[in-house]
Design an enzyme around this catalytic site. Structure first.
Site, mmCIF file in Angstrom:
data_model
loop_
_atom_site.group_PDB
_atom_site.id
_atom_site.type_symbol
_atom_site.label_atom_id
_atom_site.label_comp_id
_atom_site.label_asym_id
_atom_site.label_seq_id
_atom_site.Cartn_x
_atom_site.Cartn_y
_atom_site.Cartn_z
ATOM 1 N N GLU A 1 -1.028 16.572 -0.731
ATOM 2 C CA GLU A 1 -0.051 15.608 -0.251
ATOM 3 C C GLU A 1 0.672 14.989 -1.452
ATOM 4 O O GLU A 1 0.058 14.655 -2.452
ATOM 5 C CB GLU A 1 -0.776 14.505 0.525
ATOM 6 N N SER B 1 0.829 -1.201 0.000
ATOM 7 C CA SER B 1 0.000 0.000 0.000
ATOM 8 C C SER B 1 0.862 1.249 0.000
ATOM 9 O O SER B 1 2.065 1.200 0.191
ATOM 10 C CB SER B 1 -0.891 0.002 1.239
ATOM 11 N N LYS B 2 0.203 2.337 -0.225
ATOM 12 C CA LYS B 2 0.846 3.642 -0.264
ATOM 13 C C LYS B 2 1.677 3.893 0.991
ATOM 14 O O LYS B 2 2.791 4.380 0.930
ATOM 15 C CB LYS B 2 -0.263 4.669 -0.401
ATOM 16 N N ARG B 3 1.118 3.517 2.109
ATOM 17 C CA ARG B 3 1.804 3.744 3.386
ATOM 18 C C ARG B 3 3.158 3.028 3.467
ATOM 19 O O ARG B 3 4.079 3.510 4.081
ATOM 20 C CB ARG B 3 0.934 3.261 4.547
#
Length: 520
Positions: A299, A276-278
């Site tokens: 962001e 994921s992006k995180r």
RNA sequence: GCUCCUAUAGCAUAAUGGUCAGUGCAGUAGGUUUUCAACCUAAAGAUUAGGGUUCAAUUCCCUGUAGGAGUACCA
């Protein structure tokens, strides 16, 4: 013993290959999506077919500004050319679902007419209540063959009431009417036979209250209308594949149903779960092909492109993440990838993203790239000082530095001394190798090459040898201090090539500076 | 919970119903190099567990375990 033909050897030539990449413009394209696009592209090109890009934007609520351009820009950066799409046009357009809205409802109503679907008038509250009730009785909370007869729909309501509701303009949706207990099987090109029972599925919504189709309907209608031959998509679609198979059957399109290939997912490098992006933020690598700025929050999510990855490296790295050629070759350009690629050699299991290998791939391609190409890649980092001595100077400096890094973006900071006098000097070299003796030798040597106007690396090297011989010392003793005086560093590119590029005049200035800064 | 998918070293993967299970990355040791990188060499490192089928299974089957996905009027 039974002989099995390879899954796709027989019918591949039946129909022209047409595959589509069908992202939904809800944000930046994730690297897993990019890989799906890549595999579609490779498969299409391998079979001399068409690669289509279809924008699946049936959910207006999730529309994100710029996401569609982002997809185009990403594919473009990676060199995955689209044959048919919103920008490219084609004979099967429009290629954006929001522009094909007139095409879907008719099929939904047709399905109702054929008793393969039905109108449902349940309110959200009623649905919630139904689910709660079923769960309370530890039954699966599905709108399906067992529960639909107790709900408010065209199966339970009288014909008159249904008509009245429709005429009155009541809100309704269309749900598929799945068989109660039927085996649904299909052959996945990557995984073989996949078997479901219809009782495990639920009566999915085909047409929403706003009159727009859900993914399931739009997807099948469009794939059919666009004559898609193979659906190559992520494993997250596997559970809904049987629904799609039934839809093809109910719509009478089973003969031309595309073949399915469900790709394994890309997982987090550490721990568990889908990438994921995180994870990118957390572990310091990009999850997106190119930089993305969220239009609402501003962001910024970093991209491979901006991090100094070469498109070829990303393509190569992605290709090998979940696919493997028949031999041990690892370095492929797009063309050889096209030649080698087969869906049968795609692995079934999810792959953890390997940052180290990604770096390695990039390093391989960085080594192949020219200084000029790399300079273009890091254009945003380039300051006046970098170009002060010309583009050729910059390119040569980059050439010397590129093998030392994994990313183009690391090059300029690493070789700052090519562009201005060092602002910092390696402390260890100073302590261990800088003394009056050495400083004297270095001064003598530099003066001698300046006086002799020895501009070439080879002349400088010969001169150092000659000087060391005359003083009966090893030249090795002088080399690191020499590098240090000029670059401030303990290591770097071959020293005389570095001196040649920097030039005698500047070398001489740096000597003065070092002596001034570090008196002995 | 339910359904489906998956399982070879730290990671990505190859191969095989039967000699030492191959490769790349990472890591280790050595060589080379003024240094770093690159390069060369070497060693180390794996078939999820338990049952079956079989003369023989890592490979085929079952079960367990683990992981993943799906389970929306999202895609």
């Amino acid at each position: 013993m039974t002989l099995f033909l390879p899954l796709n050897s027989q019918k591949m030539s039946d129909r022209p290959v047409r595959v589509r990449f069908a992202p939904s413009p809800t944000g930046p394209l994730h690297i897993g999506g990019v890989r799906t696009a890549l595999y579609n592209y490779l498969f299409a090109k391998k079979h001399k077919g068409k690669f289509l890009l279809r924008i699946e934007d049936t959910d207006q609520k999730r529309f994100v500004e710029g996401a569609e351009d982002y997809v185009n820009d990403s594919l473009n950066w990676l060199g995955l050319t689209v044959d048919e799409g919103v920008r490219e046009g084609g004979d099967f357009g429009p290629y954006k679902q929001s522009e094909r809205m007139d095409k879907y409802a008719g099929y939904a109503h047709q399905l109702v007419k054929d008793d393969y679907a039905y109108y449902a008038f349940d309110t959200p509250e009623e649905l919630t209540e139904m689910r709660a009730k079923l769960e309370a009785n530890s039954m699966s909370a599905k709108y399906d063959a067992t529960s639909r007869m107790s709900m408010r729909n065209s199966l339970t309501l009288s014909e008159d009431e249904v008509k009245e509701r429709l005429d009155r303009g009541d809100n309704y949706i269309v749900r598929i009417k799945l068989p109660r207990n039927e085996e649904i099987r299909f052959q996945d090109v990557i995984r073989g036979w996949i078997v479901f029972n219809s009782s495990q599925l639920d009566d999915k919504v085909l047409l929403k209250e706003d009159g727009l189709p859900t993914y399931h309907l739009a997807n099948i209608v469009d794939d059919h209308l666009m004559e898609i031959s193979h659906v190559i998509r992520g494993e997250e679609w596997l559970p809904s594949a049987p629904l799609h198979v039934i839809l093809y059957r109910y719509l009478g399109w089973e003969d031309t149903m595309p073949k399915f290939a469900h790709l394994p997912l890309i997982l987090k490098p550490d721990g568990k779960g889908k990438l994921s992006k995180r994870d990118g933020d957390r572990l310091g690598f990009p999850v997106f092909p190119i930089e993305w700025k969220d239009p609402k929050t501003d962001e910024i999510s970093s991209g491979y492109r901006e991090s100094g990855y070469l498109p070829n490296a990303v393509v190569n790295m992605l290709a090998l993440l979940g696919w493997h050629p028949s031999d041990n070759q690892e370095l492929f350009d797009l063309e050889s990838l096209i030649n080698e690629f087969t869906l049968e050699r795609v692995s079934k299991s999810g792959a953890k993203f390997d940052m180290d290998k990604a770096k390695w791939f990039n390093h391989q391609y960085l080594m192949k790239a020219t200084g000029t190409e790399i300079a273009d890649m890091v254009a945003s980092q380039i300051e006046p000082k970098h170009t002060a001595r010309g583009d050729k100077y910059l390119a040569t400096a980059i050439e010397m530095l590129k093998e030392k890094v994994s990313f183009a973006s690391e090059i300029l900071p690493l070789g700052d001394y090519f562009f201005e006098a060092p602002s910092a000097y390696d402390e260890k070299v100073q302590r261990k190798k800088w003394n009056a003796d050495i400083a004297g030798h270095i001064t003598n040597y530099i003066n001698s090459i300046v006086e002799g106007n020895m501009v070439s690396a080879s002349a400088m090297e010969e001169q150092l040898q000659a000087y060391a011989d005359s003083k009966e010392i090893g030249k090795g003793m002088l080399m690191q201090p020499l590098r240090w005086v000029v670059s401030g560093q303990a290591g770097g590119p071959p020293i005389f090539e570095m001196l040649e590029l920097i030039g005698l005049e500047e070398v001489s200035k740096r000597l003065d500076r070092a002596i001034q800064k570090f008196p002995v």
